[in-house]
Design an enzyme around this catalytic site. Structure first.
Site, mmCIF file in Angstrom:
data_model
loop_
_atom_site.group_PDB
_atom_site.id
_atom_site.type_symbol
_atom_site.label_atom_id
_atom_site.label_comp_id
_atom_site.label_asym_id
_atom_site.label_seq_id
_atom_site.Cartn_x
_atom_site.Cartn_y
_atom_site.Cartn_z
ATOM 1 N N ARG A 25 -3.546 0.348 -15.656
ATOM 2 C CA ARG A 25 -4.345 -0.409 -14.696
ATOM 3 C C ARG A 25 -5.772 0.138 -14.668
ATOM 4 O O ARG A 25 -5.990 1.310 -14.381
ATOM 5 C CB ARG A 25 -3.728 -0.346 -13.293
ATOM 6 C CG ARG A 25 -4.523 -1.163 -12.265
ATOM 7 C CD ARG A 25 -3.742 -1.437 -10.994
ATOM 8 N NE ARG A 25 -3.426 -0.232 -10.243
ATOM 9 C CZ ARG A 25 -2.916 -0.239 -9.010
ATOM 10 N NH1 ARG A 25 -2.656 -1.389 -8.402
ATOM 11 N NH2 ARG A 25 -2.633 0.898 -8.383
ATOM 12 N N GLU A 52 -3.666 -10.173 -5.321
ATOM 13 C CA GLU A 52 -3.785 -9.376 -4.099
ATOM 14 C C GLU A 52 -5.023 -9.700 -3.278
ATOM 15 O O GLU A 52 -5.362 -8.954 -2.358
ATOM 16 C CB GLU A 52 -3.750 -7.884 -4.449
ATOM 17 C CG GLU A 52 -4.785 -7.454 -5.465
ATOM 18 C CD GLU A 52 -4.561 -6.034 -5.969
ATOM 19 O OE1 GLU A 52 -3.579 -5.392 -5.562
ATOM 20 O OE2 GLU A 52 -5.383 -5.568 -6.788
ATOM 21 N N ASP A 102 -2.546 -4.488 -0.534
ATOM 22 C CA ASP A 102 -3.948 -4.895 -0.649
ATOM 23 C C ASP A 102 -4.151 -6.304 -0.117
ATOM 24 O O ASP A 102 -5.181 -6.606 0.497
ATOM 25 C CB ASP A 102 -4.401 -4.828 -2.108
ATOM 26 C CG ASP A 102 -5.264 -3.603 -2.374
ATOM 27 O OD1 ASP A 102 -6.226 -3.376 -1.616
ATOM 28 O OD2 ASP A 102 -4.983 -2.867 -3.331
ATOM 29 N N ASP A 125 -1.719 5.010 -0.501
ATOM 30 C CA ASP A 125 -2.789 4.942 -1.487
ATOM 31 C C ASP A 125 -3.934 4.144 -0.879
ATOM 32 O O ASP A 125 -3.959 3.885 0.320
ATOM 33 C CB ASP A 125 -2.309 4.386 -2.834
ATOM 34 C CG ASP A 125 -1.948 2.901 -2.776
ATOM 35 O OD1 ASP A 125 -2.063 2.278 -1.700
ATOM 36 O OD2 ASP A 125 -1.555 2.357 -3.824
#
Length: 507
Positions: free
Chosen positions: A125, A217, A245, A415
């Site tokens: 990613r 997202e 997200d 995160d």
């Protein structure tokens, strides 16, 4: 389950490989082992084929703010692509070296044999298009788009695998799989797809060698997902919801619409059901099923595996053929769900349903009642404890993703996505006067004491209380009080700035 293979050792069967719903499990037999002696058939272990794919992350789960950090990220990815990555660790009082597994082979009744990969297929990613880095600069010293750098370096490292130079094989199709987060609609996907083409040309590989995973997202991508796939239609290997997200984006996008519900109630609203169903429906419409991944989001409670085993079976039942988990143990347990549920059969049933309603997706999760003082303060404490618990490690220690105890000392995976939710939630309540700035600051100072207590055993930790004037605490303040004006509510800008400040202060 069907017999897929077997092994012999010392004249006896030592392994039986079974296949079910496209996954395997290996029944290992050794009547002389400590466990095998206690089993009538000598079974010593059952090895579940767990995660078939995994994502190496340059984005939300790392804290890479400069050239030094980026080199570490790229070195790890290069080691994976070369098949040489190793790590020393302590186990049972001894140092052991972890290396990448070789492929595994079994005999078959037809004498042809079967070989399974010893490793997951790795995706990588890259960061989103909104970030810039000084790890590489222009001729006049200006920062460059960080995703340009990620694209070129992760693509370059993947050539070890694509050209067959690696010790072990990642892609059996000669591709590299690059996940792109935080894209807002078809135009941004088109731009990124063009970047993929330019990178392929620069690195001398065929067009469409670099495949794309699209993270669904952001709201503009959600409601335009089918058209967002179109510019990358020759590259798309997965579409994946990222509800964490996506929740942060929902709050920020609805900032002027009104105050939002408490966090626990937001995820019970019609918009998120519509969002999750729409991702699957669009995957069917684009004929991605059977060819790529239709994915669901993270299980964020890494220590609560019993609950995950009960609840996460909902993901394969929803038509998703992959989902995110926080650990190898979670991957193995979640793999059991795909033995219990035939995703292909579920998908055929779901194709007959009425597609998700766009009106549901566009219904913001707004608060329609007056909250008590106790409800407001409890929500503020919950948000602030998570914000501070995460930021102290990101800014102060460079840890991008870790288990962070919540206000009740329950370990949760945190995160940047979870940080985005909490900071945007408070920013929204401040904007609509559900709470006051004084309440927020008071809560933050209370929670600083809690976070200090939770980290007291960490020799690298610097307490925030009682002064609450350190770089980490100021980062949390900025995250909240500047949250309304921060583009899309993204946390990276503040985190990167404050982490750089922290590193500079230690030189």
């Amino acid at each position: 389950a069907q017999l897929a293979g077997f092994r012999h050792a010392n004249g006896a069967v030592s392994s039986i490989l079974l296949a079910n719903n496209g996954l395997h499990f290996d029944i290992q037999i050794d009547k002389n082992s400590a466990i095998g002696k206690t089993h009538p058939a000598g079974v010593k272990d059952v090895v579940i084929e767990s995660a078939l794919t995994a994502i190496a992350d340059c984005e939300d789960s790392v804290a890479a703010v400069d050239a030094e950090d980026k080199v570490q990220v790229y070195r790890t990815w290069t080691g994976l692509m070369k098949g040489t990555l190793c790590a020393s660790m302590s186990k049972g009082g001894k140092q052991v070296m972890r290396t990448m597994n070789e492929d595994r082979s079994w005999e078959t009744p037809d004498k042809k044999g079967v070989t399974l990969p010893g490793r997951v297929v790795l995706l990588v990613r890259n960061v989103g298009i909104h970030l810039y880095t000084d790890a590489v600069t222009t001729a006049d010293g200006q920062e460059i788009p960080e995703h340009f750098l990620d694209m070129m370096v992760t693509g370059l490292a993947a050539l070890h695998d694509i050209k067959g130079l690696s010790k072990v094989k990642n892609s059996r199709a000669g591709s590299a799989y690059i996940v792109r987060p935080k894209m807002h609609g078809p135009e941004e996907v088109a731009m990124v797809s063009e970047l993929f083409t330019r990178a392929e040309e620069a690195l001398g590989v065929e067009k469409n060698t670099f495949k794309m995973g699209i993270m669904d997202e952001e709201r503009r991508t959600t409601v335009n997902l089918y058209e967002s796939m179109r510019p990358a239609r020759e590259r798309v290997v997965f579409i994946n919801t990222g509800f964490l997200d996506r929740t942060g984006d929902e709050i920020h996008t609805s900032m002027e619409a009104g105050p939002v519900l408490p966090k626990a109630e937001i995820k019970k609203q019609p918009w998120i059901v519509g969002y999750e169903n729409n991702n699957v429906d669009v995957g069917f419409k684009a004929a991605l099923d059977g060819k790529g991944q239709i994915g669901k989001g993270m299980w964020a409670a890494p220590d609560n595996m019993r609950q995950m085993l009960t609840e996460k079976i909902g993901h394969p039942k929803s038509g998703a053929n992959t989902a995110w988990v926080p650990s190898p143990t979670a991957a193995t347990l979640h793999a059991l769900h795909y033995h219990q549920v035939s995703v292909q059969a579920e998908q055929e049933t779901l194709k007959k349903r009425t597609p998700a309603n766009i009106d549901d997706i566009l219904t913001p999760p707004l608060l329609q009642r007056k909250l008590t003082l106790e409800e407001v303060e409890a929500e503020l404490d919950n948000n602030n404890q998570g914000i501070l618990g995460y930021i102290v490690r990101w800014v102060g220690q460079g840890v991008g993703c870790s288990k962070v105890p919540d206000a009740n000392d329950v370990q949760l995976m945190e995160d940047r996505a979870t940080l985005r939710i909490s900071s945007q939630h408070i920013a929204n309540w401040l904007h609509h006067r559900v709470c006051t700035a004084e309440q927020v600051v008071a809560s933050m100072k209370r929670m600083a004491e809690v976070v200090d207590r939770q980290n007291k055993g960490d020799p690298n930790y610097t307490p925030m209380a009682p002064h609450c004037n350190g770089i980490e605490f100021q980062a949390a303040m900025d995250m909240i009080f500047k949250g309304k004006e921060t583009p899309n509510g993204y946390t990276e800008f503040t985190l990167t700035k404050k982490r750089r400040e922290y590193k500079a202060s230690k030189k």
